[in-house]
Design a protein around this motif. Structure first.
Motif, mmCIF file in Angstrom:
data_model
loop_
_atom_site.group_PDB
_atom_site.id
_atom_site.type_symbol
_atom_site.label_atom_id
_atom_site.label_comp_id
_atom_site.label_asym_id
_atom_site.label_seq_id
_atom_site.Cartn_x
_atom_site.Cartn_y
_atom_site.Cartn_z
ATOM 1 N N ALA A 1 1.225 -1.090 -0.030
ATOM 2 C CA ALA A 1 -0.285 0.165 -0.108
ATOM 3 C C ALA A 1 1.115 1.424 0.260
ATOM 4 N N PHE A 2 0.424 1.608 -0.593
ATOM 5 C CA PHE A 2 0.905 3.588 -0.810
ATOM 6 C C PHE A 2 1.022 3.761 0.911
ATOM 7 N N ASP A 3 2.068 4.072 1.383
ATOM 8 C CA ASP A 3 2.244 4.671 2.721
ATOM 9 C C ASP A 3 2.273 6.325 2.724
ATOM 10 N N PRO A 4 0.835 6.382 3.689
ATOM 11 C CA PRO A 4 -0.038 7.730 4.343
ATOM 12 C C PRO A 4 1.814 8.566 4.303
ATOM 13 N N ASP A 5 2.830 7.773 5.234
ATOM 14 C CA ASP A 5 3.381 9.551 5.221
ATOM 15 C C ASP A 5 3.816 9.525 4.332
ATOM 16 N N ALA A 6 4.633 8.984 3.083
ATOM 17 C CA ALA A 6 4.628 9.449 2.147
ATOM 18 C C ALA A 6 4.110 10.594 1.183
ATOM 19 N N MET A 7 2.459 10.502 1.302
ATOM 20 C CA MET A 7 1.467 11.114 0.586
ATOM 21 C C MET A 7 1.568 12.122 1.517
ATOM 22 N N MET A 8 2.254 12.381 3.209
ATOM 23 C CA MET A 8 1.751 13.854 3.582
ATOM 24 C C MET A 8 3.522 14.243 3.548
ATOM 25 N N GLY A 9 4.075 13.667 2.517
ATOM 26 C CA GLY A 9 5.657 13.947 2.316
ATOM 27 C C GLY A 9 5.781 14.871 0.864
ATOM 28 N N LEU A 10 4.323 14.619 0.484
ATOM 29 C CA LEU A 10 3.855 15.168 -0.783
ATOM 30 C C LEU A 10 3.149 16.910 -0.984
ATOM 31 N N ALA A 11 2.580 16.422 0.354
ATOM 32 C CA ALA A 11 1.146 17.344 0.447
ATOM 33 C C ALA A 11 2.301 18.133 1.787
ATOM 34 N N GLY A 12 3.261 18.253 2.499
ATOM 35 C CA GLY A 12 3.130 19.284 3.638
ATOM 36 C C GLY A 12 3.139 18.232 4.848
ATOM 37 N N ALA B 1 -2.388 20.074 9.086
ATOM 38 C CA ALA B 1 -3.390 19.881 9.410
ATOM 39 C C ALA B 1 -3.449 18.276 8.602
ATOM 40 N N LEU B 2 -2.580 17.917 7.784
ATOM 41 C CA LEU B 2 -2.919 16.224 7.391
ATOM 42 C C LEU B 2 -2.369 14.992 8.776
ATOM 43 N N ASP B 3 -1.786 15.459 9.344
ATOM 44 C CA ASP B 3 -0.799 14.997 10.192
ATOM 45 C C ASP B 3 -1.982 13.644 10.863
ATOM 46 N N SER B 4 -2.613 14.271 10.510
ATOM 47 C CA SER B 4 -3.621 13.212 11.787
ATOM 48 C C SER B 4 -4.268 11.849 11.171
ATOM 49 N N VAL B 5 -4.678 12.868 9.639
ATOM 50 C CA VAL B 5 -5.508 11.626 8.686
ATOM 51 C C VAL B 5 -4.380 11.102 8.294
ATOM 52 N N ALA B 6 -2.887 11.142 7.750
ATOM 53 C CA ALA B 6 -2.618 10.066 8.062
ATOM 54 C C ALA B 6 -1.736 9.468 8.789
ATOM 55 N N ALA B 7 -2.249 9.710 9.879
ATOM 56 C CA ALA B 7 -1.890 8.764 10.888
ATOM 57 C C ALA B 7 -3.014 7.907 11.472
ATOM 58 N N ASP B 8 -4.051 8.230 11.461
ATOM 59 C CA ASP B 8 -5.534 6.717 11.164
ATOM 60 C C ASP B 8 -5.334 6.477 10.422
ATOM 61 N N ALA B 9 -4.533 7.072 8.913
ATOM 62 C CA ALA B 9 -4.682 6.118 7.398
ATOM 63 C C ALA B 9 -3.754 4.916 7.829
ATOM 64 N N LYS B 10 -2.384 5.302 7.859
ATOM 65 C CA LYS B 10 -1.217 4.234 8.252
ATOM 66 C C LYS B 10 -2.090 3.297 9.024
ATOM 67 N N GLN B 11 -2.306 4.096 10.031
ATOM 68 C CA GLN B 11 -2.648 2.711 11.179
ATOM 69 C C GLN B 11 -3.789 1.808 10.650
ATOM 70 N N ARG B 12 -5.090 2.518 10.329
ATOM 71 C CA ARG B 12 -5.645 1.070 9.247
ATOM 72 C C ARG B 12 -4.669 0.647 8.204
ATOM 73 N N LEU B 13 -4.385 1.150 7.216
ATOM 74 C CA LEU B 13 -3.487 -0.241 6.246
ATOM 75 C C LEU B 13 -2.871 -0.266 6.971
ATOM 76 N N THR B 14 -1.753 -0.576 8.455
ATOM 77 C CA THR B 14 -0.787 -1.119 8.294
ATOM 78 C C THR B 14 -2.136 -2.685 9.370
ATOM 79 N N ALA B 15 -3.010 -2.084 9.542
ATOM 80 C CA ALA B 15 -3.526 -3.257 10.472
ATOM 81 C C ALA B 15 -4.163 -4.011 9.479
ATOM 82 N N ALA B 16 -4.786 -4.158 8.302
ATOM 83 C CA ALA B 16 -5.092 -4.448 7.412
ATOM 84 C C ALA B 16 -3.606 -5.420 7.027
ATOM 85 N N LEU B 17 -2.558 -4.770 6.777
ATOM 86 C CA LEU B 17 -1.932 -5.529 6.170
ATOM 87 C C LEU B 17 -1.224 -6.945 7.000
ATOM 88 N N ALA B 18 -1.446 -6.394 8.565
ATOM 89 C CA ALA B 18 -1.039 -6.632 9.180
ATOM 90 C C ALA B 18 -1.519 -8.488 9.785
#
Length: 136
Positions: free
Chosen positions: A96-107, A110-127
């Protein structure tokens, strides 16, 4: 080389891994908005053979909405792409595309909490894919 994906290798055939990935994403509140059969597309357009692989465009509407409220241009990188690719007859890679990398593109900001939530959920899905493989 910069890492921009999160991945897990699962000991199951491609078709089973695709279905397990769909289920794991659903369990984390994602829906599949798009599906691209990359191998079929490359065969049809370029007459080249690729291993079976699909790009699933996963979206969790509350996260997408929150992100768009902060920065409407973030829609250009939505939905979250999850690729399921056969490595051989019994092994599949899910990444999966890492939301942290996405935030690197966006800066950052304010989007940090959205990226963190998405990453947590994607990580859980992969696990969940490796856990369900061990339990089967």
């Amino acid at each position: 080389m910069t890492t921009y994906t999160m991945s897990v290798q699962v000991d199951r055939p491609y078709d089973e891994a695709v279905e397990a990935t769909r289920a794991a994403l659903t369990d984390q509140g994602f829906g599949i908005l798009t599906e691209i059969d990359l191998a079929a597309t490359m065969k049809a357009k370029l007459d080249v053979d690729l291993p079976p692989q699909v790009i699933l465009g996963a979206c969790r509407p509350p996260l997408a909405y929150e992100a768009i409220q902060v920065d409407p241009s973030i829609a250009a990188v939505l939905p979250c792409n999850v690729v399921v690719r056969a490595l051989d007859d019994a092994t599949t890679l899910v990444e999966a595309f890492d939301p942290d990398a996405m935030m690197g593109l966006a800066g950052a900001g304010a989007l940090d909490s959205v990226a963190a939530d998405a990453k947590q959920r994607l990580t859980a899905a992969l696990a969940a894919l490796t856990t369900s493989t061990q339990e089967d």
